[in-house]
Design an enzyme around this catalytic site. Structure first.
Site, PDB file in Angstrom:
ATOM      1  N   TYR A 267       0.869  -1.182   0.000  1.00  0.00           N
ATOM      2  CA  TYR A 267       0.000   0.000   0.000  1.00  0.00           C
ATOM      3  C   TYR A 267       0.907   1.233   0.000  1.00  0.00           C
ATOM      4  O   TYR A 267       0.723   2.173   0.765  1.00  0.00           O
ATOM      5  CB  TYR A 267      -0.929   0.031   1.212  1.00  0.00           C
ATOM      6  CG  TYR A 267      -1.750  -1.220   1.414  1.00  0.00           C
ATOM      7  CD1 TYR A 267      -2.937  -1.420   0.725  1.00  0.00           C
ATOM      8  CD2 TYR A 267      -1.346  -2.197   2.325  1.00  0.00           C
ATOM      9  CE1 TYR A 267      -3.704  -2.567   0.922  1.00  0.00           C
ATOM     10  CE2 TYR A 267      -2.099  -3.353   2.523  1.00  0.00           C
ATOM     11  CZ  TYR A 267      -3.267  -3.531   1.822  1.00  0.00           C
ATOM     12  OH  TYR A 267      -4.013  -4.670   2.023  1.00  0.00           O
ATOM     13  N   CYS A 368      -4.277   3.367  10.840  1.00  0.00           N
ATOM     14  CA  CYS A 368      -5.094   4.538  11.146  1.00  0.00           C
ATOM     15  C   CYS A 368      -6.393   4.146  11.837  1.00  0.00           C
ATOM     16  O   CYS A 368      -7.263   4.999  12.037  1.00  0.00           O
ATOM     17  CB  CYS A 368      -5.392   5.348   9.882  1.00  0.00           C
ATOM     18  SG  CYS A 368      -6.239   4.426   8.585  1.00  0.00           S
TER      19      CYS A 368
END
Length: 416
Positions: A267, A368
């Site tokens: 990612y 996150c």
């Protein structure tokens, strides 16, 4: 208590994931925003369809916590009707130090409940660290990217909390001064639906309905300059890219790092963490950054051009890792370091299992979402990895969001 059956007085006991707080009414859990533990509030029940929990909205504070402060954004204040409170600053009524303790509580609870860690483990007692410029500050003026919406009358603003209703506002206190000044809050944009305001090294860009009148933007992190699409992903907090880059570099165990191994940045976006590895261990390292968005990997190839062994691959991360598993030559990944920065939903059990099957020497996970991190932590631990360290950062002051960097190593794998 008011006569209306949907109006109740609630005592708040603790914080829950997602920026809401917990009370009980007639034995049932009720999730309530705009409050904090220890308070008694008058609330309206707004969703009683589920058997396991209900939802309510705070109307009035009857007994305030000493940690309640005047909201940093009047547009989100408790004085406004709940339907007219702007979203995006759901912790703005809480003193900053208490905000960070609440976020730490959520992370700790997630690591125990979903990650399977012992409640007494020091790894579950993580302090949420402020960014350097926010230490002792007010937690304002940090957003370098703001997405606003336009209603049918052309008015610009954020959505109301937990709604798709546009709330016209006069200010954006979480945005940098440049963003706040450029945002067309008082314009009428008839026929438009979205407005993005982006600040970068190049200046400020305002894009209506995704229309950007510029080429690539640039962001500086340390001595490096990164190019990216005008509305492409980049960290929102003005200090986030540099802080997370330093945190990832620190989380990598140098004794486990092999510059010649097939190291991975999953990612990877425009190559921030691949560059982080190169900046710490030298531009002669091997590293592959993988990202599904082709425009991002185009920029990554440019951003990593000085790294001899770097390559940027456009592919879905799960498909890329699965393809490695079919290659058969997995032994070469045993010395690899993997950095991954998945979306808010996390990497997921399937990908974690396939990644762990490669048996890389270490995995550094940028998260996150506390619950997603915790679930992936459990999957990694069941696949032969130990959680070696975890740090958390307050990159979203006055919201419930928190960023964490966790390091994992193979169980029983000790290196001198």
């Amino acid at each position: 208590m008011a006569d209306a059956p949907d109006i109740v007085d609630l005592t708040i006991t603790n914080v829950a994931h997602g920026g809401v707080f917990v009370a009980r009414h007639e034995g049932r859990v009720v999730f309530v925003p705009d409050t904090l533990p220890g308070e008694t509030v008058r609330a309206r029940l707004v969703d009683t369809r589920k058997k396991s929990f209900w939802r309510a909205e705070t109307l009035e504070v009857l007994d305030a916590s000493p940690d309640r402060v005047d909201h940093v954004w009047s547009s989100s204040s408790i004085e406004r009707d709940p339907r007219d409170r702007a979203g995006g600053a759901e912790f703005g009524h809480i003193a900053l130090e208490r905000q960070r303790r609440l976020k730490a509580d959520v992370l700790s609870d997630a690591l125990v409940r979903f990650g399977g860690l012992d409640a007494d483990s020091p790894l579950t007692r993580v302090a949420v660290e402020p960014t350097p410029s926010d230490e002792g500050g007010d937690g304002l003026r940090w957003r370098t990217r703001v997405s606003l919406h336009v209603d049918e009358e052309g008015r610009v603003g954020p959505y109301a909390a937990r709604s798709h209703r546009v709330i016209p506002v006069d200010d954006l206190p979480l945005a940098t001064t440049e963003i706040a000044d450029a945002a067309p809050l008082h314009d009428r944009l008839q026929g438009a639906t979205t407005v993005d305001v982006v600040a970068s090294t190049d200046g400020v860009l305002v894009a209506v309905d995704g229309a950007a009148s510029t080429g690539a933007l640039h962001e500086r992190v340390g001595d490096r300059m990164f190019s990216l699409e005008p509305l492409g992903f980049w960290q929102v907090h003005r200090e986030a890219a540099e802080l997370l880059s330093a945190a990832v570099a620190s989380a990598v165990d140098a004794d486990r790092f092999d510059a010649t191994a097939p190291n991975l940045d999953l990612y990877g976006g425009v190559g921030l963490f691949a560059a982080t590895l190169a900046d710490r261990f030298g531009t002669g390292i091997r590293v592959t950054t993988v990202e599904a968005e082709s425009s991002a990997t185009d920029h990554a190839a440019e951003n990593l051009v000085d790294i001899v062994g770097a390559r940027a691959v456009t592919d879905r991360v799960d498909r890329f890792v699965r393809a490695i598993g079919r290659e058969g030559d997995l032994a070469r990944y045993r010395d690899a370091t993997v950095v991954l920065d998945p979306p808010r939903s996390g990497a997921g059990t399937a990908l974690v299992g396939e990644l762990a099957a490669l048996q890389p020497a270490q995995i550094v996970y940028v998260a996150c979402d506390p619950v997603a991190l915790a679930r992936d932590t459990k999957a990694l631990r069941s696949s032969g990895y130990e959680l070696a360290s975890v740090r958390a950062f307050d990159l979203f002051p006055h919201t419930h969001h928190v960023e964490a960097v966790a390091a994992f190593s193979r169980s029983g794998d000790r290196r001198s």
